[in-house]
Each structure stands twice: as structure tokens, then as C-alpha cells.
Design a protein around this motif. Structure first.
Motif, mmCIF file in Angstrom:
data_model
loop_
_atom_site.group_PDB
_atom_site.id
_atom_site.type_symbol
_atom_site.label_atom_id
_atom_site.label_comp_id
_atom_site.label_asym_id
_atom_site.label_seq_id
_atom_site.Cartn_x
_atom_site.Cartn_y
_atom_site.Cartn_z
ATOM 1 N N TYR A 1 0.791 -1.103 0.005
ATOM 2 C CA TYR A 1 -0.032 0.199 0.121
ATOM 3 C C TYR A 1 0.714 1.215 -0.108
ATOM 4 O O TYR A 1 1.832 1.537 0.647
ATOM 5 C CB TYR A 1 -1.028 -0.124 1.271
ATOM 6 N N ALA A 2 0.291 2.352 -0.674
ATOM 7 C CA ALA A 2 0.813 3.699 -0.619
ATOM 8 C C ALA A 2 0.738 4.081 1.159
ATOM 9 O O ALA A 2 -0.334 3.679 1.715
ATOM 10 C CB ALA A 2 0.196 4.586 -1.472
ATOM 11 N N ASP A 3 1.566 4.795 1.599
ATOM 12 C CA ASP A 3 1.743 5.389 2.742
ATOM 13 C C ASP A 3 0.373 6.033 3.019
ATOM 14 O O ASP A 3 -0.001 5.988 4.044
ATOM 15 C CB ASP A 3 2.832 6.027 3.163
ATOM 16 N N SER A 4 -0.159 6.896 2.108
ATOM 17 C CA SER A 4 -1.309 7.772 2.191
ATOM 18 C C SER A 4 -2.675 7.000 2.178
ATOM 19 O O SER A 4 -3.526 7.670 2.922
ATOM 20 C CB SER A 4 -1.244 8.537 0.957
ATOM 21 N N VAL A 5 -2.749 5.729 2.045
ATOM 22 C CA VAL A 5 -3.876 4.913 2.298
ATOM 23 C C VAL A 5 -3.871 3.780 3.300
ATOM 24 O O VAL A 5 -4.821 3.137 3.614
ATOM 25 C CB VAL A 5 -4.364 4.484 0.760
ATOM 26 N N PHE B 1 -7.567 1.857 3.091
ATOM 27 C CA PHE B 1 -7.910 1.127 2.053
ATOM 28 C C PHE B 1 -7.508 -0.259 2.305
ATOM 29 O O PHE B 1 -6.582 -0.751 2.852
ATOM 30 C CB PHE B 1 -7.294 1.612 0.893
ATOM 31 N N THR B 2 -8.010 -1.201 1.690
ATOM 32 C CA THR B 2 -7.892 -2.483 1.758
ATOM 33 C C THR B 2 -8.064 -3.210 0.267
ATOM 34 O O THR B 2 -9.015 -3.234 -0.432
ATOM 35 C CB THR B 2 -8.920 -3.614 2.759
ATOM 36 N N ILE B 3 -7.098 -3.782 -0.137
ATOM 37 C CA ILE B 3 -6.994 -4.635 -1.426
ATOM 38 C C ILE B 3 -7.195 -5.946 -1.361
ATOM 39 O O ILE B 3 -6.745 -6.574 -0.449
ATOM 40 C CB ILE B 3 -5.740 -4.420 -2.498
ATOM 41 N N SER B 4 -8.116 -6.653 -2.368
ATOM 42 C CA SER B 4 -8.202 -8.015 -2.113
ATOM 43 C C SER B 4 -8.583 -8.667 -3.659
ATOM 44 O O SER B 4 -8.688 -7.820 -4.470
ATOM 45 C CB SER B 4 -9.621 -8.363 -1.229
#
Length: 120
Positions: A59-63, A67-70
Motif C-alpha cells: 500500500y501507499a503510505d497515504s492509504v 484502504f484494503t485490496i483483495s
């Protein structure tokens, strides 16, 4: 060839949530990593998050923490999701799905983009 089709963008108030989806079709055997990038007006495209076939995420630090990617993958389809919570106005951008080819010399695959607008 791989086709990427995104959905789920829209307008939301700050603090709200959205879920983006990206469905890959075609030669899905040729992709390992899938991810999301975003581009705000006047800014360069930036990485948001990535996920490998094995489920390893970045993840980017800003998110991070918001945010969660799956990913949901089988022999016939491959779909990546981005759950976005606690959205901020600075998250406003066009979000693009990305999948680099595992074959060297091949260009990355990109979706058409989906607009996310966060109002303050």
C-alpha cells in the motif's frame, strides 16, 4: 491479451466509503500482480495498492489503514477489489486498475479508469 474493466466509482462525502472492482478477462494466466493507481488533476499517476496471486499486498503510505485490496481468482476469472474507507477530499482522482504482464517486453494492462470524488 488481458482486458480490465473497472466499476464502483462515484461521489461520496468525506469519511464515507466506496468499493472499486476490476474484472480481468482474456489471458489471465499472464498476470501475477494486480493493483490500483490513481491520478488527480494536475498530478502524476501514483500507486495506491497492489496484490499478488498469493495474496501479498502493498500500500501507499497515504492509504494504509484506510484502504484494503483483495482478490478473487479462479481458472476462469480474476477480480481485484479496493475497499476505501474514511475517504478524504485528497483521495479524489481517477482510479485505474493495472496488471503487468509476466512476460518481459510486454506492456502493462490498464483499465479505462473510474472517477472517485470525495466532497468535504
Amino acid at each position: 491479451q488481458v482486458q480490465l474493466v473497472e466499476s464502483g466509482g462515484g461521489l461520496v462525502q468525506a469519511g464515507g466509503s466506496l468499493r472499486l472492482s476490476c474484472a480481468a478477462s482474456g489471458s489471465i494466466f499472464s498476470i501475477n500482480v494486480m493493483g490500483w493507481y490513481r491520478q488527480a488533476p494536475g498530478k502524476q499517476r501514483e500507486l495506491v495498492a497492489t496484490i499478488t496471486r498469493g495474496g501479498r499486498t502493498n500500500y501507499a503510505d497515504s492509504v494504509k489503514g484506510r484502504f484494503t485490496i483483495s482478490r478473487d481468482r479462479d481458472s476462469a476469472k480474476d477480480t481485484v477489489y479496493l475497499q476505501m474507507n474514511s475517504l478524504k477530499p485528497e483521495d479524489t482522482a481517477v482510479y485505474y486498475c493495472n496488471a503487468p504482464s509476466i512476460f518481459s517486453g510486454h506492456s502493462d494492462y490498464w483499465g479505462q479508469g473510474t472517477q472517485v470524488t470525495v466532497s468535504s
